[in-house]
Write a protein that holds these residues in place. Structure first.
Motif, PDB file in Angstrom:
ATOM      1  N   GLY A 149       0.809  -1.209   0.000  1.00 27.91           N
ATOM      2  CA  GLY A 149       0.000   0.000   0.000  1.00 27.91           C
ATOM      3  C   GLY A 149       0.838   1.254   0.000  1.00 27.91           C
ATOM      4  O   GLY A 149       1.465   1.603  -0.996  1.00 27.91           O
ATOM      5  N   ALA A 150       0.896   1.924   1.152  1.00 24.16           N
ATOM      6  CA  ALA A 150       1.536   3.240   1.229  1.00 24.16           C
ATOM      7  C   ALA A 150       3.004   3.219   0.832  1.00 24.16           C
ATOM      8  O   ALA A 150       3.532   4.220   0.338  1.00 24.16           O
ATOM      9  CB  ALA A 150       1.385   3.807   2.645  1.00 24.16           C
ATOM     10  N   CYS A 151       3.703   2.095   1.061  1.00 25.22           N
ATOM     11  CA  CYS A 151       5.140   2.026   0.762  1.00 25.22           C
ATOM     12  C   CYS A 151       5.424   1.291  -0.540  1.00 25.22           C
ATOM     13  O   CYS A 151       6.572   0.931  -0.807  1.00 25.22           O
ATOM     14  CB  CYS A 151       5.882   1.362   1.910  1.00 25.22           C
ATOM     15  N   SER A 152       4.410   1.063  -1.335  1.00 17.91           N
ATOM     16  CA  SER A 152       4.600   0.455  -2.646  1.00 17.91           C
ATOM     17  C   SER A 152       4.541   1.563  -3.689  1.00 17.91           C
ATOM     18  O   SER A 152       3.560   2.312  -3.758  1.00 17.91           O
ATOM     19  CB  SER A 152       3.505  -0.585  -2.914  1.00 17.91           C
ATOM     20  N   LEU A 153       5.583   1.690  -4.492  1.00 21.06           N
ATOM     21  CA  LEU A 153       5.706   2.807  -5.435  1.00 21.06           C
ATOM     22  C   LEU A 153       4.878   2.522  -6.697  1.00 21.06           C
ATOM     23  O   LEU A 153       5.411   2.299  -7.792  1.00 21.06           O
ATOM     24  CB  LEU A 153       7.179   3.041  -5.780  1.00 21.06           C
ATOM     25  N   GLN A 154       3.578   2.543  -6.505  1.00 19.57           N
ATOM     26  CA  GLN A 154       2.654   2.245  -7.594  1.00 19.57           C
ATOM     27  C   GLN A 154       2.632   3.401  -8.598  1.00 19.57           C
ATOM     28  O   GLN A 154       2.909   4.549  -8.251  1.00 19.57           O
ATOM     29  CB  GLN A 154       1.259   1.993  -7.012  1.00 19.57           C
ATOM     30  N   PRO A 155       2.276   3.099  -9.840  1.00 18.83           N
ATOM     31  CA  PRO A 155       2.267   4.157 -10.866  1.00 18.83           C
ATOM     32  C   PRO A 155       1.082   5.110 -10.700  1.00 18.83           C
ATOM     33  O   PRO A 155       0.046   4.751 -10.149  1.00 18.83           O
ATOM     34  CB  PRO A 155       2.147   3.365 -12.172  1.00 18.83           C
ATOM     35  N   HIS A 156       1.295   6.343 -11.148  1.00 19.84           N
ATOM     36  CA  HIS A 156       0.241   7.357 -11.263  1.00 19.84           C
ATOM     37  C   HIS A 156      -0.288   7.841  -9.914  1.00 19.84           C
ATOM     38  O   HIS A 156      -1.388   8.391  -9.853  1.00 19.84           O
ATOM     39  CB  HIS A 156      -0.920   6.836 -12.122  1.00 19.84           C
ATOM     40  N   VAL A 157       0.484   7.641  -8.849  1.00 14.52           N
ATOM     41  CA  VAL A 157       0.132   8.209  -7.545  1.00 14.52           C
ATOM     42  C   VAL A 157       1.397   8.781  -6.926  1.00 14.52           C
ATOM     43  O   VAL A 157       2.512   8.332  -7.216  1.00 14.52           O
ATOM     44  CB  VAL A 157      -0.493   7.162  -6.589  1.00 14.52           C
ATOM     45  N   ASP A 158       1.233   9.795  -6.071  1.00 12.28           N
ATOM     46  CA  ASP A 158       2.383  10.359  -5.364  1.00 12.28           C
ATOM     47  C   ASP A 158       2.840   9.390  -4.278  1.00 12.28           C
ATOM     48  O   ASP A 158       2.011   8.765  -3.590  1.00 12.28           O
ATOM     49  CB  ASP A 158       2.017  11.699  -4.726  1.00 12.28           C
ATOM     50  N   ARG A 159       4.145   9.293  -4.109  1.00 10.49           N
ATOM     51  CA  ARG A 159       4.692   8.437  -3.059  1.00 10.49           C
ATOM     52  C   ARG A 159       5.913   9.126  -2.428  1.00 10.49           C
ATOM     53  O   ARG A 159       6.693   9.801  -3.128  1.00 10.49           O
ATOM     54  CB  ARG A 159       5.113   7.079  -3.606  1.00 10.49           C
ATOM     55  N   LEU A 160       6.081   8.902  -1.115  1.00 11.78           N
ATOM     56  CA  LEU A 160       7.218   9.450  -0.381  1.00 11.78           C
ATOM     57  C   LEU A 160       8.412   8.517  -0.524  1.00 11.78           C
ATOM     58  O   LEU A 160       8.270   7.292  -0.430  1.00 11.78           O
ATOM     59  CB  LEU A 160       6.856   9.634   1.093  1.00 11.78           C
ATOM     60  N   VAL A 161       9.590   9.109  -0.707  1.00 17.44           N
ATOM     61  CA  VAL A 161      10.798   8.316  -0.948  1.00 17.44           C
ATOM     62  C   VAL A 161      11.990   8.935  -0.238  1.00 17.44           C
ATOM     63  O   VAL A 161      11.959  10.105   0.166  1.00 17.44           O
ATOM     64  CB  VAL A 161      11.110   8.217  -2.465  1.00 17.44           C
ATOM     65  N   GLN A 162      13.033   8.128  -0.092  1.00 20.43           N
ATOM     66  CA  GLN A 162      14.371   8.648   0.160  1.00 20.43           C
ATOM     67  C   GLN A 162      15.166   8.405  -1.113  1.00 20.43           C
ATOM     68  O   GLN A 162      15.116   7.305  -1.688  1.00 20.43           O
ATOM     69  CB  GLN A 162      15.020   7.972   1.373  1.00 20.43           C
ATOM     70  N   SER A 163      15.876   9.411  -1.566  1.00 23.53           N
ATOM     71  CA  SER A 163      16.479   9.383  -2.902  1.00 23.53           C
ATOM     72  C   SER A 163      17.982   9.587  -2.840  1.00 23.53           C
ATOM     73  O   SER A 163      18.490  10.382  -2.043  1.00 23.53           O
ATOM     74  CB  SER A 163      15.864  10.479  -3.784  1.00 23.53           C
ATOM     75  N   CYS A 164      18.672   8.856  -3.702  1.00 21.56           N
ATOM     76  CA  CYS A 164      20.112   9.017  -3.900  1.00 21.56           C
ATOM     77  C   CYS A 164      20.313   9.419  -5.354  1.00 21.56           C
ATOM     78  O   CYS A 164      20.018   8.635  -6.271  1.00 21.56           O
ATOM     79  CB  CYS A 164      20.839   7.708  -3.591  1.00 21.56           C
ATOM     80  N   VAL A 165      20.771  10.641  -5.573  1.00 19.30           N
ATOM     81  CA  VAL A 165      20.941  11.189  -6.927  1.00 19.30           C
ATOM     82  C   VAL A 165      22.434  11.265  -7.215  1.00 19.30           C
ATOM     83  O   VAL A 165      23.174  11.945  -6.496  1.00 19.30           O
ATOM     84  CB  VAL A 165      20.290  12.577  -7.047  1.00 19.30           C
ATOM     85  N   MET A 166      22.878  10.575  -8.282  1.00 21.45           N
ATOM     86  CA  MET A 166      24.308  10.443  -8.564  1.00 21.45           C
ATOM     87  C   MET A 166      24.620  10.892  -9.984  1.00 21.45           C
ATOM     88  O   MET A 166      23.922  10.493 -10.922  1.00 21.45           O
ATOM     89  CB  MET A 166      24.725   8.968  -8.386  1.00 21.45           C
ATOM     90  N   ASP A 167      25.658  11.689 -10.130  1.00 25.52           N
ATOM     91  CA  ASP A 167      26.146  12.100 -11.444  1.00 25.52           C
ATOM     92  C   ASP A 167      27.362  11.241 -11.783  1.00 25.52           C
ATOM     93  O   ASP A 167      28.357  11.225 -11.030  1.00 25.52           O
ATOM     94  CB  ASP A 167      26.518  13.577 -11.452  1.00 25.52           C
ATOM     95  N   VAL A 168      27.278  10.552 -12.920  1.00 24.75           N
ATOM     96  CA  VAL A 168      28.267   9.527 -13.269  1.00 24.75           C
ATOM     97  C   VAL A 168      28.983   9.929 -14.547  1.00 24.75           C
ATOM     98  O   VAL A 168      28.345  10.328 -15.541  1.00 24.75           O
ATOM     99  CB  VAL A 168      27.574   8.157 -13.461  1.00 24.75           C
ATOM    100  N   ASP A 169      30.315   9.789 -14.533  1.00 20.65           N
ATOM    101  CA  ASP A 169      31.081  10.156 -15.724  1.00 20.65           C
ATOM    102  C   ASP A 169      31.261   8.959 -16.656  1.00 20.65           C
ATOM    103  O   ASP A 169      30.759   7.856 -16.394  1.00 20.65           O
ATOM    104  CB  ASP A 169      32.428  10.780 -15.340  1.00 20.65           C
TER     105      ASP A 169
END
Length: 744
Positions: free
Chosen positions: A325-345
């Motif tokens: 439910g709430a912790c399943s990243l289903q499509p077309h709905v907003d979901r809360l996340v922790q994100s790691c954004v990486m720039d790769v060469d």
């Protein structure tokens, strides 16, 4: 007469690892000249007479092990012998007659009484500190007088429980039941108890999974408190919460999972920056937001420590209200996340990264099959997913860069198929097939590996207590044993001190019949990965630091990492708080590692039962397979279709006088007899199955072909302990004991 320093001698023996030492080994350790050997022998004999040293054939000497008491879990074996782990590393062998009523799983005190020439300790149980769980699973049978008895299905538990009729809960003869033992064998010769659950007839769909869950003590229902707490959580993302977070809702974010995935806890996006760098964003369900530390959800999740996955169901770490439910990243709905954004060469290095509390809106729930079809150029798939095609191609580009980087540093990849159960309409096992990994599987795995490494480096840099996923270098003794097997097949490894050597071997045998059997032996040679509060590196991945960040919905260590990251971001990680966290982290690591092992054992057991149950419908059928493993009691054959492993017992080869060559890992017979070596192709027939023991017994129809084995000279072969086989057709008592330990 040369003077021998007895204290130095004792210290040398204390520092000696492995089998008891020969006189020449001790002399070498003490740097004694040859003329001092006679004096050394006299001193050794004197210390042995005083009881300070144990002496075995050779003669070999070791520090006296007598009267040494060790506490540990008793690990039973169907043969009746058992083992107790001493100091977590050395096994003490306990004969069936020396168990003092202890059963598999009991916490006992064992007394070491002797040590044989191979270094194995032997002893007896002197006290039972704590009984295993009082509940066990077995089949109820009634004798001629109508008295009910339940024999444990686990062959390691040699216990039959007598049940009064009024305590049988209506179970029929032959039903599988859960019993609660009220009285263990001791004063009475037989255990007594009562039935607390009737699981049903053993061939009913779903009963195998129920048996394994009960046998391993895995709860399949969540507590009312945990369910109530999960239902109280807001599933919809509130505007004020989203405003406090980094907004990724306009990014092209997707999930990619299997067709039958039961939870979606990771989502990704890849874009090319104006600088030419590729930006990978890995978004993980923010379980920590919904599960406060110390609540009912948290306490139950800690106890379970992991979700467990079976062919017919998933036993989630969290109730469905969160897991799907709430912790399943289903499509077309907003979901809360922790994100790691990486720039790769272009070389695959992360040149910069940021960590966020985020909110996403997944554009699509993709499957591995669909993404693979797009990347393979299938016209229909590229039309169906036209808005996503460019993103998937960028993902493939990034995967190739990252994968090349890992290969350069020596990371080991075992890209082998695994067994997958196909269920029929009534839940029955319809087939066992080999699952294949395509590029979509591999790119998701590569992206998760990079996020885990990046987070681990971040935790280290900020001295934040957390859990690391560690994989230590292999034991040199195991490496040496593996090298002997490789040499018999004309292969080499090197000294085994760097993962690159193992990687090179995997690459060399990739398309060979030896790939699967040697990969299995290699995995046994390597250490098992585990959780630890200290960063000890990850040998298999050739990674200086690694953690688990990418699946907090199904692994408790990931939740620990998420909480640590949030405290760092919010500036709450004071020195006092860090110390509080550090004080309890070792216990969390030990518990979660143990629960992970429990889950893996349960999943493998259900798979074995499914394979045996399916092969029971194929009795008499013939198949072609490859020899995937050889032991002193027979050869294991991996059948191609269905993807099932069976055993050719050594006893079935008695006419040709076969015996086990431990150095070559092969069954060899008399002159001219074909060799059953790793990688050999053989045609077999299914002759018998044993569901309770998980065995599929095979009969050889044609001589094996294709084994590449250097045979030992007849009459001069040795097993792994350096001993000659006790019999050419049947392992002797000593060899059976070593066989038991190898199988563990």
């Amino acid at each position: 007469m040369a003077h021998i320093d007895q204290d130095a001698l004792i210290r040398a023996l204390a520092a000696h690892h492995g089998p008891p030492a020969l006189v020449r080994d001790i002399a070498r350790a003490l740097r004694l000249p040859r003329e001092a050997h006679a004096s050394l022998r006299r001193v050794l004999r004197g210390l042995a007479a005083e009881g300070r040293l144990d002496v075995s054939r050779g003669p070999r000497y070791a520090l006296a092990a007598r009267r040494r008491d060790v506490a540990g879990r008793l690990i039973g074996h169907p043969s009746g012998v058992a083992f107790v782990a001493a100091d977590g590393t050395t096994d003490i062998l306990i004969p069936a007659s020396r168990r003092a009523g202890a059963v598999h799983g009991d916490l006992v005190v064992a007394r070491v009484e002797s040590q044989d020439e191979s270094g194995r300790l032997r002893g007896r149980v002197v006290a039972i500190q704590e009984r295993r769980s009082a509940r066990l699973v077995g089949r109820l049978r009634r004798d001629r007088r109508g008295v009910a008895h339940v024999a444990a299905l686990d062959p390691r538990i040699d216990v039959s429980v007598r049940i009064r009729n009024e305590d049988a809960l209506g179970a029929e003869d032959g039903d599988v039941v859960t019993v609660e033992v009220a009285e263990w064998p001791g004063a009475r010769p037989q255990a007594r108890g009562r039935v607390v659950e009737v699981l049903g007839a053993p061939d009913e769909p779903g009963v195998d999974t129920d048996i394994v869950l009960r046998s391993h003590g895995i709860p399949d229902a969540h507590s009312p408190d945990a369910v109530t707490e999960a239902r109280a959580r807001d599933h919809a993302v509130r505007a004020d919460e989203a405003a406090r977070r980094t907004d990724f809702r306009h990014d092209l974010v997707v999930t990619i999972d299997g067709e039958h995935a039961r939870d979606f806890d990771d989502a990704i996006s890849v874009v090319r920056l104006p600088s030419g760098l590729l930006r990978l964003s890995v978004h993980i369900a923010d379980v920590a937001h919904y599960v406060p530390e110390g609540g009912a959800l948290d306490l139950e999740a800690y106890d379970r420590a992991t979700s467990v996955y079976f062919p017919d169901r998933a036993v989630h770490m969290f109730p469905a209200e969160l897991a799907t439910g709430a912790c399943s990243l289903q499509p077309h709905v907003d979901r809360l996340v922790q994100s790691c954004v990486m720039d790769v060469d272009a070389s695959g290095e992360v040149v910069s990264y940021t960590l966020h509390d985020g909110v996403i809106h997944s554009r699509a729930r993709m499957t591995y099959t669909a993404v693979n079809a797009v990347l393979a150029g299938e016209a229909k798939a590229r039309t169906d997913y036209a808005p996503l095609v460019q993103a998937f191609e960028l993902m493939r580009d990034l995967f190739e860069v990252l994968n090349a980087r890992r290969r350069r540093r020596g990371s080991i990849d075992f890209d082998l198929p695994e067994a997958e159960v196909v269920l029929g309409p009534e839940g029955e096992v319809a087939d066992i097939v080999a699952s294949e990994r395509n590029v979509a599987h591999r790119l998701i795995e590569e992206f998760m590996l990079l996020a885990n490494e990046t987070v681990a480096a971040h935790l280290l840099a900020h001295r934040m207590p957390a859990l690391y996923r560690v994989h230590e270098p292999p034991d040199p003794v195991r490496v040496a044993e593996f090298q002997e097997v490789l040499a018999a097949s004309g292969l080499t490894l090197g000294d085994g001190t760097h993962p690159r050597q193992f990687q090179a071997l995997v690459a060399r045998i990739h398309d060979s019949p030896l790939a699967r059997p040697l990969a299995a032996l290699m995995l046994r040679t390597l250490q098992k990965a585990r959780y630890d509060p200290e960063n000890l590196g990850h040998f298999g991945l050739a990674a200086p630091a690694y953690t688990h960040f990418t699946s907090p919905i199904r692994r408790y260590p990931d939740l620990v990492v998420h909480r640590a990251l949030r405290e760092l971001r919010q500036g709450n990680a004071s020195e006092e708080r860090r110390q509080d966290l550090a004080d309890g982290m070792a216990e969390v690591a030990q518990h979660t590692s143990a629960m992970e092992r429990r889950a893996l054992e349960a999943e493998r057991e259900v798979m074995r039962r499914a394979q045996v149950r399916y092969m029971a419908t194929r009795l008499g059928d013939t198949f072609t397979g490859v020899v995937a493993g050889v032991a002193s009691f027979g050869a294991f054959v991996q059948i191609d279709e269905p993807f099932v492993e069976g055993l050719i017992p050594l006893a079935a080869l008695a006419d040709a006088g076969y015996w086990f060559d431990g150095q070559a890992r092969a069954l060899v017979g008399g002159r001219g007899a074909p060799v059953f070596g790793l990688g050999a192709t053989v045609r077999v027939q299914v002759v018998r199955v044993d569901l309770d023991r998980g065995h599929v017994e095979l009969r050889v129809l044609d001589a094996p072909t294709g084994a590449s084995v250097t045979r030992s000279r007849p009459g001069r072969a040795r097993d792994r302990g350096g001993r000659r086989p006790a019999s050419r057709t049947r392992p002797g008592r000593r060899e059976r004991a070593s066989r038991v330990k190898r199988r563990r």
